[in-house]
Motif scaffolding. Structure first.
Motif, mmCIF file in Angstrom:
data_model
loop_
_atom_site.group_PDB
_atom_site.id
_atom_site.type_symbol
_atom_site.label_atom_id
_atom_site.label_comp_id
_atom_site.label_asym_id
_atom_site.label_seq_id
_atom_site.Cartn_x
_atom_site.Cartn_y
_atom_site.Cartn_z
ATOM 1 N N GLU A 286 -25.364 26.871 -64.820
ATOM 2 C CA GLU A 286 -26.790 26.878 -64.540
ATOM 3 C C GLU A 286 -27.116 27.910 -63.470
ATOM 4 N N VAL A 287 -28.293 28.520 -63.603
ATOM 5 C CA VAL A 287 -28.786 29.497 -62.636
ATOM 6 C C VAL A 287 -30.111 28.984 -62.093
ATOM 7 N N ASP A 288 -30.201 28.878 -60.769
ATOM 8 C CA ASP A 288 -31.435 28.447 -60.110
ATOM 9 C C ASP A 288 -32.394 29.629 -60.054
ATOM 10 N N LEU A 289 -33.510 29.495 -60.748
ATOM 11 C CA LEU A 289 -34.514 30.563 -60.765
ATOM 12 C C LEU A 289 -35.576 30.372 -59.696
ATOM 13 N N GLY A 290 -35.488 29.266 -58.950
ATOM 14 C CA GLY A 290 -36.489 28.964 -57.931
ATOM 15 C C GLY A 290 -37.576 28.089 -58.517
ATOM 16 N N GLY A 291 -37.307 26.800 -58.647
ATOM 17 C CA GLY A 291 -38.257 25.883 -59.263
ATOM 18 C C GLY A 291 -37.934 25.601 -60.720
ATOM 19 N N LEU A 292 -37.359 26.553 -61.400
ATOM 20 C CA LEU A 292 -36.885 26.391 -62.769
ATOM 21 C C LEU A 292 -35.388 26.665 -62.807
ATOM 22 N N THR A 293 -34.741 26.144 -63.830
ATOM 23 C CA THR A 293 -33.298 26.321 -63.986
ATOM 24 C C THR A 293 -33.008 26.856 -65.376
ATOM 25 N N LEU A 294 -32.051 27.756 -65.457
ATOM 26 C CA LEU A 294 -31.607 28.294 -66.738
ATOM 27 C C LEU A 294 -30.185 27.800 -66.989
ATOM 28 N N ARG A 295 -29.992 27.096 -68.084
ATOM 29 C CA ARG A 295 -28.669 26.560 -68.420
ATOM 30 C C ARG A 295 -28.107 27.299 -69.633
ATOM 31 N N ALA A 296 -26.866 27.769 -69.519
ATOM 32 C CA ALA A 296 -26.215 28.488 -70.612
ATOM 33 C C ALA A 296 -25.632 27.499 -71.618
ATOM 34 N N LEU A 297 -25.901 27.748 -72.891
ATOM 35 C CA LEU A 297 -25.335 26.958 -73.977
ATOM 36 C C LEU A 297 -24.567 27.895 -74.897
ATOM 37 N N ALA A 298 -23.282 27.662 -75.050
ATOM 38 C CA ALA A 298 -22.485 28.493 -75.957
ATOM 39 C C ALA A 298 -22.922 28.216 -77.394
#
Length: 442
Positions: free
Chosen positions: A94-106
């Motif tokens: 997961e990457v913290d975008l600042g209020g939102l999060t981006l989660r990698a899915l293979a």
């Protein structure tokens, strides 16, 4: 807010995500950043993150350029082994975008290292950037890594789509590939969808088992430009950064010298203008959204080319389209009146075709759907290698509207054919004018 930035020519969508604090996330941005930058500037956004779902085959990534010019952090699959600085993500990272999060899915399938990105607001999934995995009404093709991997990647695609289908029905689906893409997107105006809608309507998600899925996905895969086989590795290594590209001004004398050295004239004027008068040996590739695809399909990489354009045609558009597929060998443009001989190619109305040979240069699927009876069929992309098969007799070249037909006619003329005409219109116009039925493939 998620803004789709659509490239009508390649049939793709990049995405700009407003993170709410003046920063933005860009997903699958191409090297031609003009439209994405325009959207960002209009909203007062700076691109802080640039994510790529996979090693793209149909365009060069703009992520390295965004890193250099905007200080963006590049987010991409660790399995892609990119040779430039990036945040290498594994499944579940997961990457913290600042209020939102981006989660990698293979989600391998379209490519072996493919990731989808789930956008989260706290625990709630807002949407998923699916790249070339789940797309509207389909899934992207799995044959770009070679025929020996097509089936294994199709089976991986089956598992990836079912993983995505397990998300909540209301989750938005933001694919990269869409209608008009050579990556197997079906026709249609919809660029985005939801998990629930795809579960209810996508024929691949409705396949009863894996074998049925694989047959549906891999049957009838169309052709694709040869540069697709090169760009994935170029994206792994990292595209060269772009400065201030421009078309160099060339005199008629300099153009003649470059032609003698092996350069090729690419005439981007409308088909009618080319038909009326053009420099002998020029290839007609009208400037329109599909310009990049045909430039890359018909010219070998590294071939120096010279542009002929009308004054009202945008040089930046020519350069942007060429650069996004890595065609940087443009020698310049002719900027003074041509003082040598010219040629012409007549355009015929559909009622004037008569009993001459007809060459149909549309894609296989278009030809199968309906064609002039007795027409010889050679896809435009295959024509350079098959020019010798076309009889040196009067021939009328046709496509859907006339642009591809004029390109084909220019290739024939360049190869020495002298009795070439172009149908002004398409098969429907011919049927209307003659009152005859179109043929169809069984």
């Amino acid at each position: 807010m998620v803004i789709a930035v659509v490239d009508e020519g390649l049939g793709n969508s990049a995405y700009l995500v407003d993170l709410g604090d003046g920063r933005a996330l860009a997903v699958d941005a191409s090297r031609d950043l003009r439209a994405l930058r325009s959207e960002a500037e209009r909203r007062g956004l700076r691109v802080a993150f640039a994510a790529d779902t996979h090693l793209h085959a149909d365009f060069l990534s703009g992520a390295p350029q965004l890193a250099a010019s905007d200080g963006a952090r590049v987010l991409a699959s660790a399995a892609g082994e990119r040779a430039f600085e990036h945040v290498a993500l594994h499944d579940g990272d997961e990457v913290d975008l600042g209020g939102l999060t981006l989660r990698a899915l293979a989600t391998p399938g379209h490519t072996g290292e493919h990731l989808s990105f789930l956008l989260l607001a706290g625990p709630r999934a807002l949407g998923v950037f699916t790249g070339g995995s789940l797309i509207v009404g389909a899934a992207a093709r799995t044959d770009l890594a070679g025929p020996e991997r097509t089936e294994s990647l199709a089976r991986a695609q089956y598992r990836s789509l079912r993983r995505l289908a397990a998300l909540s029905d209301e989750v938005e689906v933001w694919p990269t590939h869409g209608a008009g893409s050579f990556c197997s997107a079906p026709p249609g105006a919809e660029r985005t969808s939801t998990i629930g809608r795809e579960k209810a309507t996508n024929p691949l998600l409705l396949a009863g088992d894996e074998d049925t899925f694989v047959r549906r996905l891999t049957s009838g895969l169309g052709s694709f430009p040869p540069y697709f086989l090169r760009l994935a590795e170029a994206n792994r290594l990292g595209p060269a950064l772009i400065g201030r590209p421009r078309l160099r001004r060339l005199s008629a004398a300099r153009v003649r010298a470059l032609l003698a050295e092996g350069a090729v004239l690419v005439d981007v004027r409308p088909a009618r203008a080319f038909a009326a008068a053009h420099i002998p040996g020029a290839i007609s590739i009208p400037l329109r959204p599909q310009f990049a695809s045909w430039l890359g399909w018909l010219l070998e990489p590294g071939t120096p080319y010279i542009i002929v354009r009308n004054p009202d045609q945008d040089a930046a558009e020519i350069l942007g389209q060429a650069l996004k597929i890595g065609y940087e060998a443009g020698a310049g443009e002719l900027t003074e009146p041509w003082d040598g001989p010219t040629s012409s190619i007549p355009m015929l109305g559909p009622d004037r075709v008569g009993a001459v040979s007809v060459l149909d240069v549309r894609q296989d699927s278009e030809y199968a759907a309906g064609h002039v009876p007795g027409a010889v069929h050679v896809e435009l992309g295959d024509l350079p290698a098959r020019v010798a098969e076309i009889p040196a007799e009067p021939v009328v070249v046709m496509c859907a509207h006339g642009e591809r037909a004029m390109t084909a006619a220019s290739l024939l003329a360049r190869a020495g054919h002298r009795r070439v005409r172009v149908l002004d219109g398409g098969p429907g116009d011919w049927a209307d004018a003659t009152g005859r039925q179109l043929g169809e493939e069984a």
